[in-house]
Enzyme design. Structure first.
Site, PDB file in Angstrom:
ATOM      1  N   ASP A 114       0.865  -1.176   0.000  1.00 13.59           N
ATOM      2  CA  ASP A 114       0.000   0.000   0.000  1.00 13.59           C
ATOM      3  C   ASP A 114       0.911   1.237   0.000  1.00 13.59           C
ATOM      4  O   ASP A 114       1.372   1.661  -1.057  1.00 13.59           O
ATOM      5  CB  ASP A 114      -0.903  -0.099   1.232  1.00 13.59           C
ATOM      6  CG  ASP A 114      -1.931   1.022   1.308  1.00 13.59           C
ATOM      7  OD1 ASP A 114      -2.177   1.665   0.293  1.00 13.59           O
ATOM      8  OD2 ASP A 114      -2.486   1.238   2.401  1.00 13.59           O
TER       9      ASP A 114
ATOM     10  N   ASP B  82      -7.200  -9.319   6.497  1.00 15.31           N
ATOM     11  CA  ASP B  82      -8.218  -9.224   7.546  1.00 15.31           C
ATOM     12  C   ASP B  82      -8.813  -7.833   7.692  1.00 15.31           C
ATOM     13  O   ASP B  82      -8.250  -6.837   7.231  1.00 15.31           O
ATOM     14  CB  ASP B  82      -7.596  -9.591   8.904  1.00 15.31           C
ATOM     15  CG  ASP B  82      -6.695  -8.463   9.439  1.00 15.31           C
ATOM     16  OD1 ASP B  82      -5.848  -7.962   8.663  1.00 15.31           O
ATOM     17  OD2 ASP B  82      -6.862  -8.062  10.600  1.00 15.31           O
TER      18      ASP B  82
HETATM   19  P1  5GP Z   1       2.083  -0.512   3.765  1.00 16.29           P
HETATM   20  O1  5GP Z   1       3.232  -0.375   4.723  1.00 16.29           O
HETATM   21  O2  5GP Z   1       2.475  -0.909   2.378  1.00 16.29           O
HETATM   22  O3  5GP Z   1       1.204   0.724   3.782  1.00 16.29           O
HETATM   23  O4  5GP Z   1       1.127  -1.585   4.384  1.00 16.29           O
HETATM   24  C1  5GP Z   1       1.283  -2.899   4.209  1.00 16.29           C
HETATM   25  C2  5GP Z   1       0.369  -3.661   5.155  1.00 16.29           C
HETATM   26  O5  5GP Z   1      -0.840  -2.931   5.468  1.00 16.29           O
HETATM   27  C3  5GP Z   1      -0.077  -4.918   4.481  1.00 16.29           C
HETATM   28  O6  5GP Z   1       0.861  -5.959   4.650  1.00 16.29           O
HETATM   29  C4  5GP Z   1      -1.416  -5.161   5.150  1.00 16.29           C
HETATM   30  O7  5GP Z   1      -1.200  -5.834   6.365  1.00 16.29           O
HETATM   31  C5  5GP Z   1      -1.954  -3.780   5.440  1.00 16.29           C
HETATM   32  N1  5GP Z   1      -2.884  -3.346   4.377  1.00 16.29           N
HETATM   33  C6  5GP Z   1      -2.682  -2.409   3.427  1.00 16.29           C
HETATM   34  N2  5GP Z   1      -3.757  -2.286   2.616  1.00 16.29           N
HETATM   35  C7  5GP Z   1      -4.672  -3.187   3.072  1.00 16.29           C
HETATM   36  C8  5GP Z   1      -5.994  -3.560   2.632  1.00 16.29           C
HETATM   37  O8  5GP Z   1      -6.581  -3.053   1.658  1.00 16.29           O
HETATM   38  N3  5GP Z   1      -6.606  -4.543   3.350  1.00 16.29           N
HETATM   39  C9  5GP Z   1      -6.031  -5.150   4.425  1.00 16.29           C
HETATM   40  N4  5GP Z   1      -6.729  -6.096   5.053  1.00 16.29           N
HETATM   41  N5  5GP Z   1      -4.788  -4.821   4.865  1.00 16.29           N
HETATM   42  C10 5GP Z   1      -4.119  -3.864   4.181  1.00 16.29           C
END
Ligand code: 5GP
Length: 186
Positions: free
Chosen positions: A104, A160
C-alpha cells in the site's frame, strides 16, 4: 448467518487468484533455475498466498516467516516497524524472495528490505499478490505483482479486518455497515 453476507463486492474470485498464482509460481520457477531460494513471508496476511504460491513452484525452496507491527499512526510516515518475530535462520548468501500480501504505502516493506539487505543475502526479489499504488509513499521495486487494485480496503485470501475474514477464499470489499463508518486505511 454467513461470513459472505458481510461482503459488498468480490474483486478477485478464487479461480482468478489461483490462475494468477500459478503464473507467478511458473515465472519464479523459471527465473530461479539452479537456485535454492528462501521465501521470506510476513505474518499474518501473506500466509494464504505463501501456502498457495509455494505449491506452484518447482524448486528446492525453503520458507521463513517474520512478523512485524508498525508503531502506529503517529510514526507511520517514518515507516518504523517493530519486529515481533525475526528470521529463524541467517539469510547471508541466500537468494531471498519476499512474499507479501499487499503493498500500500510501501513503508512496511521499505523498512523490511533494509533490514534484510543488512543481512547480506545474495539477492532479494519481491513478489506481492496485490499492488495498491494509489497511496505509495516509498518507491519500491516490485519484481512480481499478482494484481494491481484500486485504493479500496480489501479483505479475504489472508487479508483481515480486525482479524476476521482471512479465511474467505476470494478478495473482496466489505459492506460499509460492517465498519460502522468510514473504511479503515491501509
Ligand atoms: P504498507 O506499509 O504498504 O502501507 O502496508 C502494508 C500492510 O498494510 C499490508 O501488509 C497489510 O497488512 C496492510 N494493508 C494495506 N492495505 C490493506 C488492505 O486493503 N486490506 C487489508 N486487510 N490490509 C491492508
Amino acid at each position: 448467518m454467513s461470513l459472505h453476507d458481510d461482503v459488498e463486492e468480490i474483486l478477485l474470485d478464487a479461480d482468478t487468484i489461483a490462475a494468477r498464482v500459478a503464473e507467478l509460481g511458473a515465472q519464479l520457477t523459471s527465473d530461479h533455475q539452479g537456485q535454492d531460494p528462501v521465501l521470506v513471508s510476513v505474518l499474518k496476511g501473506a500466509l494464504v498466498f505463501l501456502a498457495d504460491l509455494m505449491r506452484t513452484m518447482d524448486l528446492p525452496t525453503s520458507i521463513d516467516l517474520m512478523e512485524v507491527s508498525s508503531y502506529g499512526a503517529a510514526t507511520e510516515s517514518s515507516g518504523q516497524v517493530r519486529i515481533l518475530k525475526d528470521l529463524s535462520k541467517p539469510i547471508e548468501g541466500r537468494d531471498v524472495i519476499v512474499v507479501e500480501d499487499i503493498i500500500d504505502t510501501g513503508l512496511t516493506l521499505n523498512y523490511l528490505l533494509g533490514y534484510l539487505a543488512d543481512r547480506q543475502p545474495a539477492s532479494i526479489k519481491i513478489c506481492c499478490l496485490l499492488d495498491k499504488p494509489a497511496r505509495r509513499l516509498a518507491d519500491i521495486p516490485i519484481d512480481y505483482i499478482g494484481f494491481t487494485i484500486p485504493d479500496r480496503f480489501v479483505i479475504g485470501y489472508g487479508l483481515d479486518f480486525d482479524e476476521r475474514y482471512r479465511n474467505l477464499p476470494y478478495i473482496g470489499v466489505l459492506k460499509p455497515s460492517v465498519y460502522g463508518g468510514a473504511p479503515p486505511e491501509g
